[in-house]
Scaffold this motif. Structure first.
Motif, PDB file in Angstrom:
ATOM      1  N   LEU A  60       0.841  -1.200   0.000  1.00 44.39           N
ATOM      2  CA  LEU A  60       0.000   0.000   0.000  1.00 44.39           C
ATOM      3  C   LEU A  60       0.872   1.244   0.000  1.00 44.39           C
ATOM      4  O   LEU A  60       1.893   1.296   0.667  1.00 44.39           O
ATOM      5  N   ILE A  80      -4.676   9.241   0.369  1.00 41.44           N
ATOM      6  CA  ILE A  80      -5.370   7.979   0.087  1.00 41.44           C
ATOM      7  C   ILE A  80      -4.387   6.822   0.232  1.00 41.44           C
ATOM      8  O   ILE A  80      -3.300   6.843  -0.362  1.00 41.44           O
ATOM      9  N   ASN A  81      -4.793   5.838   1.004  1.00 44.22           N
ATOM     10  CA  ASN A  81      -3.985   4.640   1.201  1.00 44.22           C
ATOM     11  C   ASN A  81      -4.445   3.609   0.178  1.00 44.22           C
ATOM     12  O   ASN A  81      -5.560   3.098   0.264  1.00 44.22           O
ATOM     13  N   CYS A  82      -3.591   3.305  -0.787  1.00 39.33           N
ATOM     14  CA  CYS A  82      -4.050   2.476  -1.902  1.00 39.33           C
ATOM     15  C   CYS A  82      -2.825   1.875  -2.594  1.00 39.33           C
ATOM     16  O   CYS A  82      -1.708   2.369  -2.435  1.00 39.33           O
ATOM     17  N   ASN A  83      -3.030   0.809  -3.374  1.00 36.03           N
ATOM     18  CA  ASN A  83      -1.855   0.218  -4.032  1.00 36.03           C
ATOM     19  C   ASN A  83      -1.700   0.664  -5.484  1.00 36.03           C
ATOM     20  O   ASN A  83      -0.798   0.252  -6.172  1.00 36.03           O
ATOM     21  N   VAL A 116      -6.623   3.673  -9.216  1.00 31.61           N
ATOM     22  CA  VAL A 116      -7.716   3.299  -8.307  1.00 31.61           C
ATOM     23  C   VAL A 116      -7.937   4.421  -7.294  1.00 31.61           C
ATOM     24  O   VAL A 116      -9.072   4.819  -7.004  1.00 31.61           O
ATOM     25  N   ALA A 117      -6.822   4.947  -6.770  1.00 32.90           N
ATOM     26  CA  ALA A 117      -6.918   6.032  -5.787  1.00 32.90           C
ATOM     27  C   ALA A 117      -7.607   7.248  -6.405  1.00 32.90           C
ATOM     28  O   ALA A 117      -8.493   7.865  -5.805  1.00 32.90           O
ATOM     29  N   GLU A 131     -11.261   6.773  -6.714  1.00 33.52           N
ATOM     30  CA  GLU A 131     -11.907   6.902  -5.412  1.00 33.52           C
ATOM     31  C   GLU A 131     -12.125   8.386  -5.064  1.00 33.52           C
ATOM     32  O   GLU A 131     -13.191   8.777  -4.590  1.00 33.52           O
TER      33      GLU A 131
END
Lengths: 191, 86
Positions: free
Chosen positions: B5, B53-56, B60-61, B64
């Motif tokens: 992440l 934003i915590n995301c991989n 996608v982030a 969101e």
């Protein structure tokens, strides 16, 4: 009395009133955070089932933020909080909320808001006019609302949102009695 | 293997639509004029939000963030938004 964190409206509810005041500090936009509170999905279901809803002041702002009513309420054109009586003209007396008024009747309702300027795009405004969904207009437009609009109905006319406060005009000693017939009208419809 | 992440930072700019009168912007513009500032045609005031934003995955982030803009941060009736990676 139901609180924002509740998730159900009692089965036999006839009318939901979203009162005025302030909610969640009115951060972001007036009514925007309240529109996402847990109780609002129950209120939206109640609306979809044809329930009666009355949104006053902040309640009106919340109803627009949930898209139950169209348009938005933004900062008064003069940037000031306005707190005084205003002359309001009845536009459609053929509804459950306004049956005891007459068309073009002038009422005196107090207003108390900083963000009461009603805005809707031209297409939305034409739709409101065509469908006879403007409930009240200001005589002297204190906040810069489009087309002097003070209150509107939903498509099924079972939801009324308005910035002025009819509940503060039900006693001759404090604020006058102009607002009384709004509550009498809706009580008559549901009883 | 689980993807790591990451923290992505976005800035969201929310402005009133041009057809909506912005009295704050007009007041600021009037103050410029009163103070002898020339050449300012128009002033509009808006809001900026910073989101972590915590995301991989960056895309996608971003999606969101866009969804949060549509759902909460901006009201499409009166406002438009732009998303920037910070």
């Amino acid at each position: 009395m139901l609180w924002h964190k509740e998730v159900n409206i009692p089965e036999n509810t006839d009318l939901v009133i979203l009162p005025g005041g302030f909610s969640y500090g009115d951060y972001l936009r007036c009514g925007a955070i309240a529109a996402k509170s847990p109780i609002m999905s129950a209120i939206n279901d109640f609306y979809l089932k044809g329930g009666f809803i009355l949104g006053i002041c902040n309640g009106f702002q919340i109803l627009t933020e949930t898209n139950i009513l169209p348009g938005a309420l933004i900062t008064n054109q003069n940037q000031k909080f306005i707190c005084k009586k205003e002359e309001i003209i009845v536009q459609n007396s053929n509804t459950d909320f306004t049956s005891l008024y007459k068309n073009n009747q002038t009422l005196s309702y107090p207003i108390a808001h900083h963000d009461g300027r009603y805005f809707i795009d031209q297409k939305g405004l034409s739709k409101l006019i065509e469908e006879d969904r403007i409930a009240f207009k200001y005589k002297n437009n204190p906040n810069g609302s489009i087309d002097n609009i003070a209150g509107i109905f939903s498509e099924n006319k079972r939801v009324l949102g308005l910035m002025p406060h009819p509940e503060r005009a039900i006693d001759k000693d404090i604020g006058g009695t102009s607002g009384k017939n709004l509550f009498k009208s809706i009580l008559q419809s549901i009883s | 293997m689980k993807e790591e992440l990451k923290i992505y930072t976005f800035k969201v700019e929310v402005m009133l639509r041009t057809e909506v009168l912005d009295p704050q912007g007009e007041t600021i513009n009037q103050t410029f004029k009163n103070n002898g500032v020339k050449n300012v045609l128009n002033v509009r005031q808006g809001k900026i939000f910073e989101l972590k934003i915590n995301c991989n995955n960056l895309e996608v982030a971003r999606k969101e963030v866009e969804s949060m803009c549509r759902d909460i941060l901006a009201n499409p009736v009166i406002e438009e938004y732009k998303v920037f990676e910070a």
